[in-house]
Design a protein around this motif. Structure first.
Motif, PDB file in Angstrom:
ATOM      1  N   UNK A   1     118.130  37.738 -62.354  1.00 25.31           N
ATOM      2  CA  UNK A   1     118.927  37.045 -61.344  1.00 25.31           C
ATOM      3  C   UNK A   1     118.264  35.744 -60.900  1.00 25.31           C
ATOM      4  N   UNK A   2     116.948  35.700 -60.935  1.00 29.03           N
ATOM      5  CA  UNK A   2     116.219  34.520 -60.462  1.00 29.03           C
ATOM      6  C   UNK A   2     116.324  33.328 -61.409  1.00 29.03           C
ATOM      7  N   UNK A   3     116.764  33.557 -62.633  1.00 26.59           N
ATOM      8  CA  UNK A   3     116.842  32.458 -63.613  1.00 26.59           C
ATOM      9  C   UNK A   3     118.261  32.217 -64.114  1.00 26.59           C
ATOM     10  N   UNK A   4     119.227  32.900 -63.561  1.00 28.00           N
ATOM     11  CA  UNK A   4     120.615  32.819 -64.035  1.00 28.00           C
ATOM     12  C   UNK A   4     121.112  31.379 -64.164  1.00 28.00           C
TER      13      UNK A   4
ATOM     14  N   UNK B   1     104.658  29.293 -65.109  1.00 29.26           N
ATOM     15  CA  UNK B   1     105.263  30.484 -64.498  1.00 29.26           C
ATOM     16  C   UNK B   1     106.463  30.038 -63.677  1.00 29.26           C
ATOM     17  N   UNK B   2     107.587  30.740 -63.832  1.00 28.75           N
ATOM     18  CA  UNK B   2     108.809  30.453 -63.074  1.00 28.75           C
ATOM     19  C   UNK B   2     108.748  31.205 -61.763  1.00 28.75           C
ATOM     20  N   UNK B   3     108.921  30.499 -60.674  1.00 35.76           N
ATOM     21  CA  UNK B   3     108.838  31.118 -59.343  1.00 35.76           C
ATOM     22  C   UNK B   3     110.185  31.497 -58.816  1.00 35.76           C
TER      23      UNK B   3
ATOM     24  N   UNK C   1      99.968  41.772 -61.553  1.00 38.25           N
ATOM     25  CA  UNK C   1     100.251  40.659 -60.643  1.00 38.25           C
ATOM     26  C   UNK C   1     101.740  40.536 -60.335  1.00 38.25           C
ATOM     27  N   UNK C   2     102.564  41.343 -60.986  1.00 43.23           N
ATOM     28  CA  UNK C   2     103.987  41.328 -60.694  1.00 43.23           C
ATOM     29  C   UNK C   2     104.855  41.193 -61.924  1.00 43.23           C
ATOM     30  N   UNK C   3     106.108  40.842 -61.676  1.00 42.13           N
ATOM     31  CA  UNK C   3     107.117  40.661 -62.710  1.00 42.13           C
ATOM     32  C   UNK C   3     107.591  39.219 -62.601  1.00 42.13           C
ATOM     33  N   UNK C   4     107.495  38.474 -63.694  1.00 41.66           N
ATOM     34  CA  UNK C   4     107.827  37.057 -63.627  1.00 41.66           C
ATOM     35  C   UNK C   4     108.140  36.520 -65.019  1.00 41.66           C
ATOM     36  N   UNK C   5     108.743  35.349 -65.039  1.00 41.22           N
ATOM     37  CA  UNK C   5     109.044  34.662 -66.290  1.00 41.22           C
ATOM     38  C   UNK C   5     108.060  33.528 -66.498  1.00 41.22           C
ATOM     39  N   UNK C   6     107.780  33.245 -67.763  1.00 41.05           N
ATOM     40  CA  UNK C   6     106.984  32.094 -68.158  1.00 41.05           C
ATOM     41  C   UNK C   6     107.855  31.247 -69.076  1.00 41.05           C
TER      42      UNK C   6
END
Length: 113
Positions: free
Chosen positions: A81-84, A111-113, A99-104
């Motif tokens: 949902x954060x990159x839709x 790293x995409x915030x 460190x979490x769940x995130x996209x690069x």
């Protein structure tokens, strides 16, 4: 299925279809690669999802891919949902660790915030 199905949330109305591997849908792999292509079909939002266990041989077989509503994928992995709204040409690696769940962004390494 049974008498009771788990109700899936709708996060984005008319989010469009996304092509995912069946392994993600069936839970035998987790989201690993997420990229957006140009779409010629208005019901296709261009997003493509590949699992961490998907081999090139697996991906080469069209029967191992399926079209689902974007919200179906969001119910499997809410981080999408954060990159839709990211543009066509976006190419992401999904990471999950202590460190979490995130996209690069695979193009920049950021790293995409």
């Amino acid at each position: 299925m049974g008498l009771f199905k788990k109700k899936r949330a709708v996060f984005i109305e008319n989010a469009g279809g996304v092509i995912i591997t069946k392994s993600i849908y069936q839970g035998t792999s987790k989201l690993k690669w997420f990229f957006r292509e140009e779409s010629v079909n208005p019901s296709d939002n261009g997003w493509r999802a590949i699992g961490d266990n998907d081999t090139q041989e697996y991906l080469n077989n069209p029967e191992n891919s399926m079209v689902v509503d974007f919200n179906t994928l969001a119910n499997i992995e809410p981080a999408v949902l954060s990159v839709y709204d990211m543009p066509v040409g976006t190419d992401l690696e999904f990471c999950f660790n202590d460190t979490g769940r995130y996209f690069v962004d695979t193009n920049t390494g950021n790293r995409i915030k």
